[in-house]
Design a protein around this motif. Sequence first.
Motif, PDB file in Angstrom:
ATOM      1  N   ASP A 388       0.831  -1.214   0.000  1.00 15.54           N
ATOM      2  CA  ASP A 388       0.000   0.000   0.000  1.00 15.54           C
ATOM      3  C   ASP A 388       0.861   1.257   0.000  1.00 15.54           C
ATOM      4  O   ASP A 388       0.566   2.234  -0.712  1.00 15.54           O
ATOM      5  CB  ASP A 388      -0.927   0.006   1.218  1.00 15.54           C
ATOM      6  N   GLN A 389       1.928   1.241   0.777  1.00 12.62           N
ATOM      7  CA  GLN A 389       2.820   2.406   0.853  1.00 12.62           C
ATOM      8  C   GLN A 389       3.459   2.691  -0.506  1.00 12.62           C
ATOM      9  O   GLN A 389       3.511   3.850  -0.955  1.00 12.62           O
ATOM     10  CB  GLN A 389       3.917   2.170   1.898  1.00 12.62           C
ATOM     11  N   VAL A 390       3.924   1.646  -1.176  1.00 18.69           N
ATOM     12  CA  VAL A 390       4.586   1.814  -2.471  1.00 18.69           C
ATOM     13  C   VAL A 390       3.588   2.285  -3.531  1.00 18.69           C
ATOM     14  O   VAL A 390       3.888   3.188  -4.329  1.00 18.69           O
ATOM     15  CB  VAL A 390       5.270   0.499  -2.895  1.00 18.69           C
ATOM     16  N   VAL A 391       2.399   1.702  -3.546  1.00 18.66           N
ATOM     17  CA  VAL A 391       1.408   2.068  -4.563  1.00 18.66           C
ATOM     18  C   VAL A 391       0.962   3.515  -4.387  1.00 18.66           C
ATOM     19  O   VAL A 391       0.816   4.262  -5.370  1.00 18.66           O
ATOM     20  CB  VAL A 391       0.209   1.098  -4.516  1.00 18.66           C
ATOM     21  N   LYS A 392       0.771   3.951  -3.156  1.00 18.84           N
ATOM     22  CA  LYS A 392       0.382   5.347  -2.909  1.00 18.84           C
ATOM     23  C   LYS A 392       1.487   6.302  -3.340  1.00 18.84           C
ATOM     24  O   LYS A 392       1.227   7.354  -3.942  1.00 18.84           O
ATOM     25  CB  LYS A 392       0.051   5.543  -1.433  1.00 18.84           C
ATOM     26  N   ALA A 393       2.728   5.942  -3.040  1.00 16.18           N
ATOM     27  CA  ALA A 393       3.853   6.787  -3.449  1.00 16.18           C
ATOM     28  C   ALA A 393       3.990   6.823  -4.967  1.00 16.18           C
ATOM     29  O   ALA A 393       4.286   7.880  -5.557  1.00 16.18           O
ATOM     30  CB  ALA A 393       5.143   6.272  -2.812  1.00 16.18           C
ATOM     31  N   LEU A 394       3.757   5.698  -5.615  1.00 19.39           N
ATOM     32  CA  LEU A 394       3.822   5.642  -7.078  1.00 19.39           C
ATOM     33  C   LEU A 394       2.721   6.493  -7.692  1.00 19.39           C
ATOM     34  O   LEU A 394       2.951   7.215  -8.677  1.00 19.39           O
ATOM     35  CB  LEU A 394       3.704   4.190  -7.531  1.00 19.39           C
ATOM     36  N   ASP A 395       1.536   6.444  -7.121  1.00 20.42           N
ATOM     37  CA  ASP A 395       0.412   7.264  -7.592  1.00 20.42           C
ATOM     38  C   ASP A 395       0.776   8.747  -7.521  1.00 20.42           C
ATOM     39  O   ASP A 395       0.579   9.509  -8.480  1.00 20.42           O
ATOM     40  CB  ASP A 395      -0.813   6.953  -6.733  1.00 20.42           C
TER      41      ASP A 395
END
Length: 426
Positions: A388-395
């Motif tokens: 979740d942390q990585v996907v939010k940062a990627l977004d």
Amino acid sequence: MSLASVSRMEARLLLPTYERQPILFVRGRGVYLWDSNGKRYLDFLSGIGVNALGHNHPAVQATIRRQAGRLIHISNLFFHEYQAELAQQLTEISGLDRAFFCNSGTEAWEGALKLARAFAQTKNRNGSKPNPKTRVLAMDNSFHGRTFGALATTGQLKYRAPFVPLMPGVTFVRFNDLDDLQRRFDASVCAVCIETIQGEGGICPVNREFLDLASRLTKKSGALLVLDEIQCGLGRTGRHFAYQHYGVLPDVVTVAKPLACGLPLGAILTTERVAGCMHPGMHGTTFGGGPLACAVAIEFLRQEKKLLKHVRTLGEYFRAALEALDKKHKSILDVRGAGLMLAVELDSSELAKAVTKQLLQEGIIINRTHETVLRFLPPYVILQKHVDQVVKALDRALHKNADSTQKNEHKGKTTSARRKEIHAHA
């Protein structure tokens, strides 16, 4: 030592082979690394797939301490207690029969190429005439390592060009192009060489039909099907080996990266039939398969078996989250991969570079491969909160950087033409 002092010394003393990021890492634990300033990073690259159990796994630490106090190295002229046990475990999970241990993935690949040529000479003698079965079919867009045989079979010109001439007898086939494979295959081929999932080429899986055809052609002609699973093997896709998703058994497979959790160790696995072409003196290694590395590899396999279901579950969750981003961002061309070997292809190298840089600034480590591809190779021990942390940062990074970088007007997300372009690029 400080980052500045280390950087100055390296600039003066090392061959200029790496473009390092200006970060000095000093310790790691689990899925995290810390730099010399105390900043914490979430590691979603795991040393390019090496630290599959994360950093400083307690079972690995205990094994290293115990074995380092007993025996670190012994010549392969003698026995030690771990090679046979490690070979037994690897052959059991692979469906193959025999193993050879070396120091690295590229060494394993060199040995596999030697096996293919030696097997062809042993099994295809033609009286006094020269053995005609010497050609190797390799794939466009592939990457097998930095040594001469590995380079010769690497289907990306940028890696080969500075070092030509290389090993002769290699023909490149368009990856996943059945017609091209059929056209280039004949009785002179001794091996068809395939990465089950191309890693440096942008996380491109082999098609089931293509791998099936390669298997049928090699079985019929007596050539060998040689699979490179140096990056995609040993649990990375949620199975012990990526080829186990396809129902195909290779003649030879190579593995390395996570096998000894950061200690140098690679392996060739093969069938009894192929192994019969080798005899003492034909191949060897000084350091490969030493007691310390093999003891750690046995512990790695114990842990890997426990994590396969977790890798599949987290991989499905991670991929679904990336596919949700794909629907939001026009700059995403494709999401692909298997298990915890995933990629997001963007429409420009500038955007991929900017996104990778922003994530690093936010304390998340990924990397960019094949210019436009964001590669995710996290440790097998990650949790949903880390995804979740990585996907939010990627977004956030895509929103911030997409408008400031050049975008491809023709997205063509999953068209066959676009996929062919991805796979054929070299």
